[in-house]
Enzyme design. Structure first.
Site, short mmCIF file in Angstrom:
data_model
loop_
_atom_site.label_atom_id
_atom_site.label_comp_id
_atom_site.label_asym_id
_atom_site.label_seq_id
_atom_site.Cartn_x
_atom_site.Cartn_y
_atom_site.Cartn_z
N HIS A 59 1.69 5.73 -13.19
CA HIS A 59 0.52 6.19 -12.31
C HIS A 59 0.59 5.86 -10.72
CE1 HIS A 59 -4.18 6.45 -12.90
NE2 HIS A 59 -3.82 6.67 -11.79
N HIS A 61 -0.18 7.73 -6.79
CA HIS A 61 -0.57 8.82 -6.13
C HIS A 61 0.23 8.72 -4.72
CE1 HIS A 61 -4.41 9.17 -8.44
NE2 HIS A 61 -3.99 8.08 -8.55
N ASP A 310 -1.69 2.50 -10.36
CA ASP A 310 -2.69 3.23 -9.57
C ASP A 310 -2.63 3.22 -8.14
OD1 ASP A 310 -4.65 4.92 -9.22
OD2 ASP A 310 -6.25 4.00 -10.27
N PRO A 328 -12.16 5.47 -2.86
CA PRO A 328 -11.64 4.45 -3.74
C PRO A 328 -10.11 4.33 -3.92
CG PRO A 328 -12.26 6.41 -5.04
CD PRO A 328 -12.69 6.61 -3.59
N GLY A 329 -9.45 3.10 -4.00
CA GLY A 329 -8.12 3.27 -4.14
C GLY A 329 -7.40 2.21 -3.36
O1 DOR Z 1 -9.47 4.44 -7.17
C1 DOR Z 1 -8.93 5.33 -7.52
N1 DOR Z 1 -8.34 6.08 -6.48
N2 DOR Z 1 -9.06 5.90 -8.58
C2 DOR Z 1 -8.63 7.15 -9.08
O2 DOR Z 1 -8.98 7.50 -10.28
C3 DOR Z 1 -8.00 7.84 -8.08
C4 DOR Z 1 -7.38 7.18 -6.80
C5 DOR Z 1 -7.03 8.27 -5.79
O3 DOR Z 1 -6.67 9.22 -5.86
O4 DOR Z 1 -7.26 7.65 -4.52
#
Ligand code: DOR
Length: 433
Positions: A59, A61, A310, A328-329
């Site tokens: 997971h 990005h 993540d 978020p992230g």
């Molecule tokens: O916190 C998050 N950021 N949760 C997610 O599901 C997507 C991710 C993002 O792409 O920034």
């Protein structure tokens, strides 16, 4: 070209043992003591280190295409290698969404020569809009094994049932290899307007909350549908204690379910949001100490299959917005192994299962990643000094972004060397390109 890794403890087929490792070309050709070492071999001193199968992240990005100012495939893969990873599954919530064969092909082309294998996941629905199925058959035919709308869950239960029914039929195309539906469990009607966990802290801080049920109700729905259809459902970033218990029960009932938790969900709680610092904003949100305890128990007893990152880079200025407006992230690739070694009281073999063999099997790349260190296996390896201490700093990371929630935290467990297909991607703690 040969690499001779000597003096370490390997995670071999019989567990941890003191042995040297000889790599020639892209394979491990021998393990043991007194190996015949070619004269031109590169010698690596692994004294005091574990020599483990390279890590696999289900997971991440990587933001390409579309948001290259936050991360690129190249920089994300470099961070992954520095974190001990030899493969990462790239999430499809890019711009445009990775929902077609041509975009998967683009990602694979860009990823050629990257410092880890990049395994593209494709969206389950076109544009991740939850309306129409993507061409999953064509995508499966070209090798896609993980489908996800991550960042969003599929809201419509009838559509989710169709996706599951369709996915089970795809095993005829994949030659029996499993097709995995990775779900971001969030019922948006319940989480709407929420920016952190709904509980005591959200009330005190005056920040809108996302209740635990927004995760657990979708899990219960998908378990019921997986039981009916026989599909393999994989739950992403499980954040609640109730969720862990739901998975435990579903596994006991024989449902084809697997699950990952992130590093931040077993190391941080919603109390961190009391700083109002958006670096602690993430979806699903940081939850309570009781949730953290339940997640740790699930990691120990086998209920949870994987630790995922993540890894979600965001440009620095966006994390300067007010809490309710910031994206978020959190970053994860360069700190996950050290946090697992520092925070979890688990044997190294279990950490390796959670971060290497289990995610490799779920991603369908178990032929080349996540295998015991032994002759005949592909040389995808990490050499880690489990006792060495270092301090996490966002600006020191290879990522284009700096949004680590662990700024200044001292952890133990330093990746010294990473080997991808027999080539060093990290050499004494430094990326090779
Ligand atoms: O916190 C998050 N950021 N949760 C997610 O599901 C997507 C991710 C993002 O792409 O920034």
């Amino acid at each position: 070209m040969s690499v001779f890794i000597h003096g370490g403890q390997i995670l071999g087929p019989n567990g941890v043992e003191r042995a040297d490792v000889l790599v020639t070309g892209s394979s491990i050709v021998g393990t043991g003591l007194d190996l015949p070492v070619p004269g031109n071999a590169r010698h690596i001193d692994a004294a005091g280190c574990y020599v483990m199968p390279g890590l696999v992240d289900l997971h991440a990005h990587l933001r390409e295409p579309g948001t290259e100012e936050a991360e690129t495939i190249e920089t994300g893969a470099r961070g992954a290698a520095l974190g001990g990873y030899t493969a990462v599954v790239a999430m499809p919530n890019t711009t445009p969404t990775i929902d077609s064969p041509s975009l998967v092909r683009d990602v694979l082309a860009i990823a050629e020569g990257a410092l880890c294998e990049v395994v593209p996941a494709a969206a389950m629905t076109v544009g991740r809009e939850g309306q129409l199925l993507t061409p999953m058959g064509e995508l499966a035919r070209m090798g896609v094994r993980i489908f996800t709308d991550d960042g969003r869950g599929v809201q419509d239960p009838a559509l989710m049932r169709s996706i599951m029914e369709y996915a089970t039929g795809l095993e005829a195309i994949t030659g029996g290899a499993p097709v995995v539906l990775a779900q971001h469990c969030e019922i948006e009607a319940l989480s709407a307007g929420g920016h952190m966990h709904e509980g005591e802290w959200s009330t005190r801080l005056g920040i809108g909350g996302q209740p635990s049920e927004s995760e657990t109700l979708m899990m219960l729905r998908d378990i019921a549908l997986a039981r009916r259809t026989g599909a393999h459902i994989h739950f992403q970033h499980v954040s609640t204690g109730e969720g862990v218990e739901i998975i435990r029960q579903a596994k006991a009932d024989g449902v084809k379910v697997t699950a990952e938790v992130t590093t931040h969900h077993f190391t941080l709680t919603d109390e961190a949001c009391s700083s109002y610092d958006p670096v602690f904003k993430v979806h699903p949100p940081l939850r309570t100490a009781a949730d953290v305890d339940a997640i740790r128990a699930g990691l120990a007893d086998g209920t949870i299959d994987c630790i995922a990152t993540d890894h979600a880079p965001h440009e620095p200025h966006t994390k300067e917005f007010p809490f309710d407006q910031a994206p978020p992230g959190m970053l994860g690739l360069e700190s996950a192994l050290a946090l697992a070694l520092t925070e979890l009281d688990l044997p190294i073999e279990r950490v390796s299962e959670l971060m290497s063999s289990n995610p490799a099997a779920i991603a369908g790349i178990g032929d080349r990643h996540g295998n015991p260190v032994e002759a005949g296996q592909r040389a995808n390896l990490v050499v880690v000094d489990a006792e060495s201490e270092w301090t996490i700093r966002g600006t020191a990371m290879a990522s284009r972004s700096h949004n680590t929630p662990y700024e200044g935290r001292t952890v133990k467990g330093k990746v010294r060397f990473t080997v991808l297909d027999g080539e060093l991607t990290v050499d004494d703690g430094v990326a090779t390109r």
